[in-house]
Design an enzyme around this catalytic site. Structure first.
Site, mmCIF file in Angstrom:
data_model
loop_
_atom_site.group_PDB
_atom_site.id
_atom_site.type_symbol
_atom_site.label_atom_id
_atom_site.label_comp_id
_atom_site.label_asym_id
_atom_site.label_seq_id
_atom_site.Cartn_x
_atom_site.Cartn_y
_atom_site.Cartn_z
ATOM 1 N N ASP A 1 0.717 -1.327 0.035
ATOM 2 C CA ASP A 1 0.025 0.049 -0.016
ATOM 3 C C ASP A 1 0.681 1.263 -0.090
ATOM 4 O O ASP A 1 0.275 2.422 0.201
ATOM 5 C CB ASP A 1 -0.992 -0.026 1.237
ATOM 6 C CG ASP A 1 -1.607 1.237 1.539
ATOM 7 O OD1 ASP A 1 -2.105 1.908 0.545
ATOM 8 O OD2 ASP A 1 -1.839 1.426 2.796
ATOM 9 N N CYS B 1 -14.769 11.270 0.672
ATOM 10 C CA CYS B 1 -14.672 10.399 1.804
ATOM 11 C C CYS B 1 -14.434 10.857 3.287
ATOM 12 O O CYS B 1 -13.305 11.539 3.559
ATOM 13 C CB CYS B 1 -13.957 9.151 1.297
ATOM 14 S SG CYS B 1 -13.634 7.680 2.488
#
Length: 313
Positions: free
Chosen positions: A131, A211
């Site tokens: 990630d 978000c």
């Protein structure tokens, strides 16, 4: 040994290391994802996450990240906690951030897996990814049959749900490849209906810049006033679209000791969060992913949710 035997050995070792699932796909250009990524970036759905614009080609082709790459080994590591935060008189952080920062935990496991491959199979070139590099982890996990990408843009796995981390080994060894599975979202729209900031603008399309996770972690500026009252009690990340997903009724507690929360975390009340000193922050979140927001960022989020943030003139 044959490709099948190599693949079996790797998957068996991954299980030994605590990974929930392991799948393999051919290292090649992600043709289907290319136009989708370009459209998402052009519509500025990444907000201030400018790093998403970097290395566009590498993001879509693992052979540009690892010379002679033949296989992408995708791995899932469960982080669903046995005990969740107290709901009453508390602020909320994403479940993935309860314990030690997953980057450290998974990187160690991946290095061990790569070391094992070199010991048991021979000299294999490769890199570990968690990630923090231009790798489209959900796309690779989907290709290798570990799940489907749901309407909330998270990877979802039958009988498991979605509370897990995704990591990869990209290696120059040819293996036996897995294939994708079916999408089982059906007509369900619970994640779209539940998102308080309307970040899921259409099934399978998330505007990252709307978000709660983006606002509380990635955004370094003042939080926008139009979002006032929409965060609930979330001060680091957000699990709403996962919490409402029917597939997460299958989630089972992880067995990873490093993901256990700091004992004091479970007992914090709103007043404790509001009075958090730099010293206590450093002690509580010494090895936590929450350090990404930083002390000042976390305080900013708490004040915003508390409703004390005033619009600056």
């Amino acid at each position: 040994m044959t490709k099948d035997q190599h693949t079996y050995l790797i998957k068996q070792k991954a299980q030994e290391l605590g990974f929930m699932y392991c799948g393999v796909s051919k290292a090649e250009f992600l043709e289907e994802e290319a136009p989708r990524l370009e459209r998402w970036l052009n519509q500025n759905m990444h907000g201030q996450m400018r790093y998403m614009e970097n290395h566009f080609d590498k993001r879509l082709d693992p052979r540009l990240l690892v010379d002679g790459a033949k296989s992408v080994v995708s791995l899932l590591l469960n982080y669903f906690p046995e005990e969740k935060q107290q709901e009453e008189d508390n602020y909320k952080i994403s479940k993935y951030a309860y314990g030690t920062d997953y980057h450290f935990v998974i990187k160690d496991k991946l290095k061990e897996l790569l070391h094992f491959i070199n010991d048991e199979i021979g000299e294999v070139g490769g890199r570990c990814f968690v990630d923090s590099a231009p790798v489209m982890d959900k796309a690779w996990a989907k290709k290798s049959g570990l799940g489907w990408v749901g309407k909330n843009s998270n990877l979802i796995t039958p009988q498991v749900g979605s509370f897990y981390f995704i990591a990869e080994l990209i290696i120059d060894l040819e293996l036996t490849y897995d294939g994708p599975i079916k999408d089982y979202c059906g007509s369900c729209t619970r994640c779209l209906d539940a998102c308080p900031t309307d970040a899921i603008i259409a099934p399978y399309v998330v505007d990252g810049s709307k978000c709660i996770s983006y606002f509380t972690i990635e955004l370094k500026d003042q939080l926008p006033q139009e979002m006032n009252g929409k965060f609930g009690n979330w001060v680091f990340g957000c699990d709403i679209c996962q919490d409402v997903c029917p597939w997460n009724r299958f989630s089972k507690p992880h067995q990873e000791a490093a993901f256990a929360p700091h004992p004091d975390l479970q007992h914090l009340k709103k007043a404790d969060w509001q009075e958090l000193t730099h010293e206590v922050f450093s002690q509580l979140f010494r090895k936590s992913a929450i350090k990404r927001a930083g002390y000042n960022g976390l305080l900013r989020n708490i004040k915003f949710v508390q409703g004390t943030t005033k619009e600056e003139n």
